[in-house]
Design a protein around this motif. Structure first.
Motif, short mmCIF file in Angstrom:
data_model
loop_
_atom_site.label_atom_id
_atom_site.label_comp_id
_atom_site.label_asym_id
_atom_site.label_seq_id
_atom_site.Cartn_x
_atom_site.Cartn_y
_atom_site.Cartn_z
N THR A 1 0.83 -1.21 0.00
CA THR A 1 0.00 0.00 0.00
C THR A 1 0.86 1.25 0.00
O THR A 1 0.58 2.21 -0.73
CB THR A 1 -0.93 0.01 1.23
OG1 THR A 1 -1.75 -1.16 1.19
CG2 THR A 1 -1.83 1.24 1.20
N VAL A 2 1.92 1.25 0.80
CA VAL A 2 2.82 2.41 0.84
C VAL A 2 3.48 2.61 -0.52
O VAL A 2 3.57 3.74 -1.03
CB VAL A 2 3.89 2.23 1.94
CG1 VAL A 2 4.98 3.29 1.80
CG2 VAL A 2 3.25 2.33 3.31
N ALA A 3 3.94 1.51 -1.12
CA ALA A 3 4.59 1.63 -2.44
C ALA A 3 3.61 2.16 -3.48
O ALA A 3 3.96 3.03 -4.30
CB ALA A 3 5.12 0.26 -2.86
N ASP A 4 2.38 1.64 -3.45
CA ASP A 4 1.38 2.10 -4.41
C ASP A 4 0.99 3.55 -4.15
O ASP A 4 0.73 4.32 -5.09
CB ASP A 4 0.13 1.21 -4.34
CG ASP A 4 0.40 -0.20 -4.85
OD1 ASP A 4 1.40 -0.37 -5.59
OD2 ASP A 4 -0.37 -1.11 -4.52
N ALA A 5 0.96 3.94 -2.88
CA ALA A 5 0.64 5.33 -2.54
C ALA A 5 1.73 6.27 -3.04
O ALA A 5 1.44 7.37 -3.54
CB ALA A 5 0.46 5.48 -1.03
N LEU A 6 2.97 5.86 -2.91
CA LEU A 6 4.08 6.69 -3.39
C LEU A 6 4.04 6.84 -4.90
O LEU A 6 4.28 7.94 -5.43
CB LEU A 6 5.42 6.07 -2.96
CG LEU A 6 5.76 6.18 -1.48
CD1 LEU A 6 7.02 5.39 -1.15
CD2 LEU A 6 5.95 7.65 -1.09
N ARG A 7 3.70 5.76 -5.59
CA ARG A 7 3.59 5.85 -7.06
C ARG A 7 2.48 6.83 -7.44
O ARG A 7 2.65 7.65 -8.36
CB ARG A 7 3.32 4.47 -7.66
CG ARG A 7 4.56 3.66 -7.92
CD ARG A 7 4.29 2.47 -8.81
NE ARG A 7 3.48 1.47 -8.13
CZ ARG A 7 3.99 0.48 -7.40
NH1 ARG A 7 5.28 0.37 -7.26
NH2 ARG A 7 3.19 -0.40 -6.82
N ALA A 8 1.35 6.72 -6.74
CA ALA A 8 0.24 7.63 -7.05
C ALA A 8 0.61 9.07 -6.69
O ALA A 8 0.23 10.00 -7.41
CB ALA A 8 -1.01 7.20 -6.28
#
Length: 205
Positions: free
Chosen positions: A101-108
């Protein structure tokens, strides 16, 4: 014209990502509030129970008071421990897939106009919401059950000592404080679920 449409779409996506980030910030605040409220719940009830114990010690020895006091103390320990465990379970459920989730949030965050990244993050948040539903419901049910058990104990003590004015007043305080705690924790759970939904909605999920 295609360039203009693309620009407008990018602005909408950027705005959506910004709104999701704002909701995420509120989520962090509300999680912190919930943890603080649980600590306050345990502290306040502990103080109330100790006050009742002091009231009982100040009274002439009466049959059954020691046993009633022990029951109250044990129930307070049981339910505050249960509520703390419920909160721990909820936090673990929310963070079980935290790295992704953190990785996906950073990408977004770094690509606010990328619709695919936004959809992936929205899916992560929906999964967190599903994982939290059970633990939050258990937390709210346990807070209510704990309050019911404590009030039964307190009312029994009060009924056994009808002429003890101070004890009667302090028994009433347990009722007030436990109701306040139940209301706060219920509101905390609803706020956390609302924050997650706001993030999902902002991302178009």
């Amino acid at each position: 014209m295609p360039e203009m449409i693309q620009t407008l779409e990018d602005r909408v996506l950027f705005s959506s990502t910004s709104a999701a980030i704002a909701a995420g910030s509120q989520l962090a605040t509300d999680v912190g509030t919930a943890r603080a409220d649980v600590t306050q719940y345990a502290t306040t009830l502990g103080t109330d129970v100790r006050t009742l114990a002091a009231d009982l010690r100040a009274l002439p020895a009466a049959g059954g008071n020691t046993k009633l006091q022990t029951t109250l103390r044990n129930d307070r320990l049981k339910w505050t421990t249960t509520v703390r465990q419920d909160v721990t379970t909820a936090v673990r459920s929310a963070t079980a897939n935290g790295d992704k989730t953190v990785a996906d949030a950073l990408r977004a965050f770094f690509h606010p106009t990328n619709a695919t990244f936004a959809r992936v993050l929205a899916a992560d948040l929906k999964a967190i919401g599903r994982a939290l539903a059970g633990p939050i419901a258990k937390l709210q049910n346990d807070v209510a059950a704990g309050r019911s058990a404590l009030l039964t104990d307190v009312n029994t003590i009060a009924a056994a000592n009808p002429g003890a004015t101070t004890l009667q007043t302090d028994a009433g305080q347990v009722s007030t404080d436990s109701q306040n705690a139940m209301d706060k924790l219920s509101a905390d759970g609803q706020a956390i679920q609302s924050d997650l939904q706001s993030m999902v909605t902002a991302l178009g999920g």
